[in-house]
Motif scaffolding. Structure first.
Motif, PDB file in Angstrom:
ATOM      1  N   ASN A  45      -5.980   2.061  -3.534  1.00 48.04           N
ATOM      2  CA  ASN A  45      -7.313   1.629  -3.133  1.00 48.04           C
ATOM      3  C   ASN A  45      -7.732   0.340  -3.837  1.00 48.04           C
ATOM      4  O   ASN A  45      -8.398  -0.517  -3.245  1.00 48.04           O
ATOM      5  CB  ASN A  45      -8.321   2.734  -3.437  1.00 48.04           C
ATOM      6  N   SER A  46      -7.318   0.182  -5.091  1.00 50.07           N
ATOM      7  CA  SER A  46      -7.715  -1.005  -5.857  1.00 50.07           C
ATOM      8  C   SER A  46      -7.096  -2.277  -5.300  1.00 50.07           C
ATOM      9  O   SER A  46      -7.651  -3.365  -5.478  1.00 50.07           O
ATOM     10  CB  SER A  46      -7.341  -0.833  -7.332  1.00 50.07           C
ATOM     11  N   PHE A  47      -5.950  -2.147  -4.628  1.00 45.41           N
ATOM     12  CA  PHE A  47      -5.388  -3.332  -3.974  1.00 45.41           C
ATOM     13  C   PHE A  47      -6.317  -3.817  -2.871  1.00 45.41           C
ATOM     14  O   PHE A  47      -6.406  -5.024  -2.607  1.00 45.41           O
ATOM     15  CB  PHE A  47      -4.003  -3.019  -3.401  1.00 45.41           C
ATOM     16  N   MET A  48      -7.006  -2.890  -2.217  1.00 48.96           N
ATOM     17  CA  MET A  48      -7.975  -3.273  -1.193  1.00 48.96           C
ATOM     18  C   MET A  48      -9.193  -3.952  -1.816  1.00 48.96           C
ATOM     19  O   MET A  48      -9.833  -4.804  -1.191  1.00 48.96           O
ATOM     20  CB  MET A  48      -8.414  -2.036  -0.414  1.00 48.96           C
ATOM     21  N   GLN A  49      -9.507  -3.581  -3.041  1.00 50.95           N
ATOM     22  CA  GLN A  49     -10.653  -4.172  -3.732  1.00 50.95           C
ATOM     23  C   GLN A  49     -10.304  -5.497  -4.411  1.00 50.95           C
ATOM     24  O   GLN A  49     -11.141  -6.403  -4.494  1.00 50.95           O
ATOM     25  CB  GLN A  49     -11.165  -3.198  -4.803  1.00 50.95           C
ATOM     26  N   HIS A  50      -9.038  -5.593  -4.873  1.00 50.62           N
ATOM     27  CA  HIS A  50      -8.635  -6.754  -5.673  1.00 50.62           C
ATOM     28  C   HIS A  50      -7.118  -6.905  -5.537  1.00 50.62           C
ATOM     29  O   HIS A  50      -6.352  -6.375  -6.350  1.00 50.62           O
ATOM     30  CB  HIS A  50      -9.026  -6.529  -7.140  1.00 50.62           C
ATOM     31  N   PRO A  51      -6.638  -7.600  -4.494  1.00 51.94           N
ATOM     32  CA  PRO A  51      -5.199  -7.667  -4.228  1.00 51.94           C
ATOM     33  C   PRO A  51      -4.436  -8.462  -5.291  1.00 51.94           C
ATOM     34  O   PRO A  51      -4.717  -9.638  -5.526  1.00 51.94           O
ATOM     35  CB  PRO A  51      -5.123  -8.352  -2.859  1.00 51.94           C
ATOM     36  N   VAL A  52      -3.473  -7.798  -5.929  1.00 49.52           N
ATOM     37  CA  VAL A  52      -2.616  -8.434  -6.927  1.00 49.52           C
ATOM     38  C   VAL A  52      -1.190  -7.959  -6.704  1.00 49.52           C
ATOM     39  O   VAL A  52      -0.940  -6.962  -6.024  1.00 49.52           O
ATOM     40  CB  VAL A  52      -3.056  -8.088  -8.373  1.00 49.52           C
ATOM     41  N   GLY A  53      -0.245  -8.667  -7.296  1.00 49.28           N
ATOM     42  CA  GLY A  53       1.147  -8.245  -7.256  1.00 49.28           C
ATOM     43  C   GLY A  53       1.847  -8.480  -5.937  1.00 49.28           C
ATOM     44  O   GLY A  53       2.954  -7.973  -5.725  1.00 49.28           O
ATOM     45  N   ALA A  54       1.221  -9.218  -5.033  1.00 49.30           N
ATOM     46  CA  ALA A  54       1.805  -9.447  -3.709  1.00 49.30           C
ATOM     47  C   ALA A  54       1.490 -10.868  -3.246  1.00 49.30           C
ATOM     48  O   ALA A  54       0.575 -11.517  -3.760  1.00 49.30           O
ATOM     49  CB  ALA A  54       1.274  -8.440  -2.695  1.00 49.30           C
ATOM     50  N   VAL A  55       2.257 -11.343  -2.284  1.00 50.68           N
ATOM     51  CA  VAL A  55       2.025 -12.647  -1.675  1.00 50.68           C
ATOM     52  C   VAL A  55       2.022 -12.468  -0.164  1.00 50.68           C
ATOM     53  O   VAL A  55       2.600 -11.519   0.373  1.00 50.68           O
ATOM     54  CB  VAL A  55       3.087 -13.684  -2.079  1.00 50.68           C
ATOM     55  N   THR A 107      -8.689  -3.633 -11.740  1.00 49.27           N
ATOM     56  CA  THR A 107      -9.632  -2.795 -10.988  1.00 49.27           C
ATOM     57  C   THR A 107      -9.235  -1.336 -11.081  1.00 49.27           C
ATOM     58  O   THR A 107     -10.084  -0.450 -11.271  1.00 49.27           O
ATOM     59  CB  THR A 107      -9.666  -3.234  -9.517  1.00 49.27           C
ATOM     60  N   ALA A 108      -7.937  -1.045 -10.951  1.00 49.15           N
ATOM     61  CA  ALA A 108      -7.460   0.336 -11.062  1.00 49.15           C
ATOM     62  C   ALA A 108      -7.645   0.872 -12.467  1.00 49.15           C
ATOM     63  O   ALA A 108      -8.064   2.029 -12.657  1.00 49.15           O
ATOM     64  CB  ALA A 108      -5.989   0.414 -10.660  1.00 49.15           C
ATOM     65  N   LEU A 109      -7.344   0.067 -13.477  1.00 46.19           N
ATOM     66  CA  LEU A 109      -7.463   0.527 -14.863  1.00 46.19           C
ATOM     67  C   LEU A 109      -8.913   0.839 -15.230  1.00 46.19           C
ATOM     68  O   LEU A 109      -9.173   1.663 -16.114  1.00 46.19           O
ATOM     69  CB  LEU A 109      -6.897  -0.531 -15.811  1.00 46.19           C
ATOM     70  N   ALA A 110      -9.858   0.193 -14.548  1.00 47.02           N
ATOM     71  CA  ALA A 110     -11.269   0.503 -14.785  1.00 47.02           C
ATOM     72  C   ALA A 110     -11.739   1.680 -13.934  1.00 47.02           C
ATOM     73  O   ALA A 110     -12.565   2.483 -14.369  1.00 47.02           O
ATOM     74  CB  ALA A 110     -12.130  -0.723 -14.481  1.00 47.02           C
ATOM     75  N   ALA A 111     -11.198   1.793 -12.720  1.00 46.06           N
ATOM     76  CA  ALA A 111     -11.665   2.826 -11.784  1.00 46.06           C
ATOM     77  C   ALA A 111     -11.090   4.204 -12.085  1.00 46.06           C
ATOM     78  O   ALA A 111     -11.751   5.219 -11.845  1.00 46.06           O
ATOM     79  CB  ALA A 111     -11.321   2.427 -10.348  1.00 46.06           C
ATOM     80  N   VAL A 112      -9.855   4.269 -12.604  1.00 48.45           N
ATOM     81  CA  VAL A 112      -9.215   5.570 -12.843  1.00 48.45           C
ATOM     82  C   VAL A 112      -9.995   6.412 -13.851  1.00 48.45           C
ATOM     83  O   VAL A 112     -10.341   7.567 -13.559  1.00 48.45           O
ATOM     84  CB  VAL A 112      -7.745   5.385 -13.284  1.00 48.45           C
ATOM     85  N   PRO A 113     -10.286   5.911 -15.057  1.00 52.34           N
ATOM     86  CA  PRO A 113     -11.063   6.752 -15.983  1.00 52.34           C
ATOM     87  C   PRO A 113     -12.453   7.076 -15.455  1.00 52.34           C
ATOM     88  O   PRO A 113     -12.991   8.150 -15.737  1.00 52.34           O
ATOM     89  CB  PRO A 113     -11.127   5.917 -17.274  1.00 52.34           C
ATOM     90  N   PHE A 171       0.813  -1.205   0.000  1.00 47.71           N
ATOM     91  CA  PHE A 171       0.000   0.000   0.000  1.00 47.71           C
ATOM     92  C   PHE A 171       0.850   1.260   0.000  1.00 47.71           C
ATOM     93  O   PHE A 171       0.477   2.278  -0.593  1.00 47.71           O
ATOM     94  CB  PHE A 171      -0.893  -0.028   1.249  1.00 47.71           C
ATOM     95  N   GLY A 172       2.007   1.198   0.654  1.00 49.04           N
ATOM     96  CA  GLY A 172       2.846   2.381   0.762  1.00 49.04           C
ATOM     97  C   GLY A 172       3.519   2.790  -0.534  1.00 49.04           C
ATOM     98  O   GLY A 172       3.852   3.966  -0.718  1.00 49.04           O
ATOM     99  N   ALA A 173       3.735   1.843  -1.445  1.00 45.86           N
ATOM    100  CA  ALA A 173       4.463   2.149  -2.677  1.00 45.86           C
ATOM    101  C   ALA A 173       3.728   3.161  -3.554  1.00 45.86           C
ATOM    102  O   ALA A 173       4.293   4.200  -3.924  1.00 45.86           O
ATOM    103  CB  ALA A 173       4.748   0.860  -3.445  1.00 45.86           C
ATOM    104  N   PRO A 174       2.465   2.936  -3.934  1.00 48.82           N
ATOM    105  CA  PRO A 174       1.780   3.943  -4.751  1.00 48.82           C
ATOM    106  C   PRO A 174       1.530   5.243  -3.994  1.00 48.82           C
ATOM    107  O   PRO A 174       1.523   6.322  -4.610  1.00 48.82           O
ATOM    108  CB  PRO A 174       0.461   3.256  -5.145  1.00 48.82           C
ATOM    109  N   LEU A 175       1.338   5.175  -2.672  1.00 53.77           N
ATOM    110  CA  LEU A 175       1.158   6.408  -1.907  1.00 53.77           C
ATOM    111  C   LEU A 175       2.442   7.234  -1.903  1.00 53.77           C
ATOM    112  O   LEU A 175       2.402   8.473  -1.966  1.00 53.77           O
ATOM    113  CB  LEU A 175       0.741   6.088  -0.467  1.00 53.77           C
TER     114      LEU A 175
END
Length: 514
Positions: free
Chosen positions: A147-157, A178-184, A91-95
């Protein structure tokens, strides 16, 4: 209310308040940049005056957004520390990128734009506000990625040794579907807000100017058919584009949510049992906020099937009861459904609150057709009355997004539900009750009350400043003559000497000292 309830109220209240300023900033920045570009390309002074007028409103709103947004990030560590510990690596990386990249770009170029009038080449000064416009949208992207990681966690284990989610694929995080759909979707919603705002202010001023034009000949009120009509039509077209964009991207996002978060969408439709081609609920009632006594009174056929599957028939959608049973089998006993009343009505308010904006936009385009202005008082007041609705639509959209995800603070990825990932790592998910800090309820209540009072004061200040600047109006005619297309001459003594350094390293103004 227990600790979780009060903590959720605190974060919800501060977030909704902060989101007054966010969509207006995102949408207004490119509109102001477009106004300045129009002035530079056409030389029409009314675009310069519109730039300065709406640019001032943008700056007031931007400053308030910064002040209220800082609180959000502190809350993650102070009141949601268990959540931050669990997903902080991800979560901290994109923030961090939002702060280090997007916000720094905004700040630097916004400063250049504010203080660069007449001191920078015209093209560079215009580029500065366009950079701000790009940066505010980039900022929105990074926030929505988080925020999209909270909705659909990817890229992590999930690492069972540390009990934390660990980032392993940053690109996957940035390209989360989820992010690619939510951003626009969020950006178009912001255009709708900013377009309606510009349309509302310009419509009110156009009527005022047209009715007072004869009485104030040679003054600002001759602008009805120039600056205010042009700004009104710009706001109307941006609103129309925003509404169309929100509708199309919202359709794509809804289809994604039917796959990723079926419980959210079932609750949004009060769909309690699995059905094939269920009706889209226009009105359902429940006296206990549960499926036990939910009754659909008005429904529309085919619409929900199209919303979920892009076809009008042959679509089977799971109901709340069946999804609840699946989650109990995977994650143990518990209530995995969100607050149905909030989810159901937030979804409908989100859609319904867009209607006044699009109606007002088409009305504005109609009454100003064929280069005419409009002077009926009802139109001015109607323009102002339409302004709150897109804000409400944005609020309702985020309430639906976040409340519909409950009781999860990190929603299980449906691609891996109940499975072990490669390397025997467990799927990433977290219930909201495990994310809060170990504070007393009294402590959270005190901070909630303090924030609410402080934000109440800030709301009054914001409204007072915005109203004051709107009533002041734009700069007077002829105010652009001193800086129009001016190329800054570094040898010109404008009274502000550049800061240089003398040979001994001491700062100097570069002027002889007396």
């Amino acid at each position: 209310m227990d600790l979780v309830d009060v903590s959720r109220w605190q974060f919800g209240i501060t977030t909704v308040y902060h989101y007054i300023f966010v969509p207006l900033t995102i949408g207004l920045a490119p509109m102001v940049a477009g106004m300045q570009t129009a002035w530079l390309r056409t030389g029409n002074e009314h675009w310069y005056r519109a730039t300065r007028f709406f640019g001032t409103l943008f700056l007031v709103n931007f400053a308030m957004g910064v002040v209220t947004g800082i609180v959000q990030e502190f809350q993650f560590g102070m009141n949601w520390s268990e959540y931050s510990r669990f997903v902080g690596d991800v979560f901290g990386a994109p923030l961090a990128l939002e702060g280090l990249a997007a916000f720094f770009i905004e700040s630097i170029f916004l400063g250049a734009w504010i203080f660069g009038w007449g001191r920078m080449p015209a093209w560079l000064h215009n580029l500065s506000i366009w950079m701000v416009a790009v940066a505010v949208n980039l900022s929105a992207y990074f926030i929505i990625v988080a925020n999209s990681f909270m909705q659909h966690p990817v890229g992590a284990v999930y690492n069972p040794d540390t009990g934390r989610a660990e980032l392993v694929d940053f690109l996957a995080l940035l390209t989360n579907p989820t992010a690619l759909a939510a951003v626009p979707h969020a950006i178009f919603a912001s255009w709708m807000v900013a377009g309606t705002f510009v349309m509302g202010v310009a419509g009110w001023w156009m009527v005022r100017a047209a009715r007072r034009g004869d009485a104030v000949a040679g003054g600002w009120f001759e602008d009805a058919d120039q600056m205010w009509r042009s700004a009104l039509r710009l706001g109307a077209w941006v609103t129309v584009i925003g509404v169309i964009g929100v509708s199309l991207t919202g359709h794509s996002l809804a289809q994604l949510m039917f796959v990723q978060q079926p419980m959210k969408m079932a609750s949004a439709e009060a769909l309690c049992t699995t059905e094939t081609d269920p009706l889209f609920s226009v009105l359902s009632i429940s006296f206990s906020n549960s499926c036990d006594d939910t009754h659909q009174l008005i429904g529309v056929p085919f619409l929900l099937s199209f919303l979920a599957g892009n076809r009008f028939t042959g679509v089977t959608l799971e109901g709340v009861a069946e999804i609840q049973a699946q989650y109990e089998a995977l994650y143990g006993a518990g209530d995995y459904s969100p607050n149905m009343f909030v989810t159901y009505w937030a979804f409908r308010i989100m859609i319904g609150a867009m209607i006044p904006s699009v109606v007002m936009a088409f009305l504005a385009l109609w009454v100003t057709r064929r280069k005419r202005s409009f002077d009926k008082p009802w139109f001015g007041w109607l323009s102002l009355a339409a302004m709150p609705f897109p804000f409400v639509a944005n609020w309702a959209g985020w309430v639906f997004t976040e409340m519909g995800r409950q009781p999860w603070i990190v929603y299980p990825n449906p691609e891996f539900q109940g499975q072990l990932l490669p390397g025997n790592e467990q799927e990433i998910h977290m219930l909201v009750e495990f994310g809060v800090s170990d504070h007393s309820v009294t402590t959270v209540w005190l901070s909630l009350i303090s924030f609410t009072l402080l934000y109440g004061v800030l709301a009054v200040v914001w409204f007072w400043l915005m109203r004051k600047k709107v009533l002041e109006g734009p700069p007077p005619p002829g105010s652009s003559e001193d800086i129009a297309h001016k190329e800054y001459d570094p040898d010109e003594d404008d009274g502000v000497a550049p800061l240089t350094f003398s040979e001994d390293g001491a700062p100097s103004t570069g002027k002889a000292e007396h």
